[in-house]
Design an enzyme around this catalytic site. Structure first.
Site, PDB file in Angstrom:
ATOM      1  N   SER A  55       0.561  -1.474  -0.137  1.00 25.70           N
ATOM      2  CA  SER A  55      -0.091   0.245  -0.046  1.00 25.70           C
ATOM      3  C   SER A  55       1.008   0.776  -0.022  1.00 25.70           C
ATOM      4  O   SER A  55       1.929   1.289   0.828  1.00 25.70           O
ATOM      5  CB  SER A  55      -0.886  -0.001   0.882  1.00 25.70           C
ATOM      6  OG  SER A  55      -1.538   1.353   1.643  1.00 25.70           O
ATOM      7  N   TYR A  88      -0.615  -0.757  10.434  1.00 26.60           N
ATOM      8  CA  TYR A  88      -0.726  -1.025   8.460  1.00 26.60           C
ATOM      9  C   TYR A  88       0.065  -0.678   8.270  1.00 26.60           C
ATOM     10  O   TYR A  88       0.547  -1.414   7.582  1.00 26.60           O
ATOM     11  CB  TYR A  88      -2.195  -0.584   8.609  1.00 26.60           C
ATOM     12  CG  TYR A  88      -2.820  -1.340   6.903  1.00 26.60           C
ATOM     13  CD1 TYR A  88      -3.610  -2.114   6.822  1.00 26.60           C
ATOM     14  CD2 TYR A  88      -3.007   0.138   6.081  1.00 26.60           C
ATOM     15  CE1 TYR A  88      -3.623  -2.055   5.814  1.00 26.60           C
ATOM     16  CE2 TYR A  88      -3.265  -0.295   5.312  1.00 26.60           C
ATOM     17  CZ  TYR A  88      -3.207  -0.443   4.957  1.00 26.60           C
ATOM     18  OH  TYR A  88      -3.904  -1.797   3.388  1.00 26.60           O
TER      19      TYR A  88
END
Length: 253
Positions: free
Chosen positions: A137, A147
């Site tokens: 990401s 994350y």
């Protein structure tokens, strides 16, 4: 055409990878927790493209299930040519407020499972050739709770592995999309259009997958779909982490 094993294949980017590979007449091994969704997608792809589709139900937070998937990858008599580590989920950004069990499961799915499956794939791909795609990401380039940390690990490890195992005929690509229209945000309870992100920042899943597959075919270590996110990544490297972290709190990439 190669046989691809895709984790997190029941929805979102995983399902889109499956559709685009099947459209090119590649066979598939689909991995996810939801057997019903996998079977529905498998039937769709068999009917539409006449490809072979295996279904493997597994929870990649479970060590035994990861072992089963790794065993399938290690089967040299029925080889996997393309591994796509796509499985993942999001958590609220406030690490200290999240149950630690959820954070550990998050780490297992994003990092440990991907690492174990890559290890299995390299064991059979070296010398024969193959590709590995790790879905990371844009969040991996900025400071943003666990994350971001997990995705940063995937990016860094993919860069190293691509250089290390390229000599053995194996490419490893970290794909780093920005905000993409999938079911990811809905699973976190965020309603479409209410994430606080401008419309121009959203990407289409089909475009993301198309560019990811193209960059992987070129042997790129890192793929950042879309020019606007390429610019954001370049600029983020010049800014202090405190500033990028503050901006990043607005939504989840």
């Amino acid at each position: 055409m190669p046989t691809a094993l895709i984790t997190g294949a029941s929805a979102g980017l995983g399902a889109e990878f499956a559709r685009q590979i099947a459209a090119k007449h590649g066979d598939l091994v689909l991995v996810a927790r939801r057997a019903d969704a996998l079977e529905e997608l498998a039937d769709e792809l068999r009917r539409a493209h006449g490809v072979g589709v295996e279904v493997l139900t597994a929870d990649l937070a479970d060590e035994n299930d990861v072992h089963r998937v790794a065993q399938r990858i290690s089967d040299s008599a029925n080889p996997i040519d393309l591994l796509i580590n796509n499985a993942g989920f999001g958590l609220p950004l406030q690490f200290a407020d999240n149950p630690i069990e959820d954070e550990v499961r998050h780490l297992r799915v994003h990092v440990e499972a991907s690492m174990r499956l890559m290890h299995a794939a390299l064991g059979v791909m070296r010398g024969r050739g193959g590709r590995i795609i790790n879905v990371a990401s844009v969040a991996g380039f900025i400071s943003r709770s666990t994350y971001s940390a997990c995705k940063s690990w995937l990016i860094g490890f993919s860069r190293w592995a691509n250089g290390e195992y390229g000599r053995d005929g194996v490419s490893v690509t970290a794909v780093c999309p920005g905000f993409t229209h999938t079911t990811f945000h809905a699973r976190m309870g965020l309603e479409p259009g209410k994430e606080g992100i401008p419309a121009i920042m959203w990407l289409d899943a089909a475009d993301v997958v198309r560019e990811a597959l193209r960059d992987a075919a070129k042997g790129k270590a890192v793929s950042v779909p879309s020019l606007r996110y390429k610019i954001i990544v370049a600029v983020s490297r010049l800014l202090p982490s405190s500033l990028t972290a503050g901006v990043a709190r607005r939504g989840r990439v």
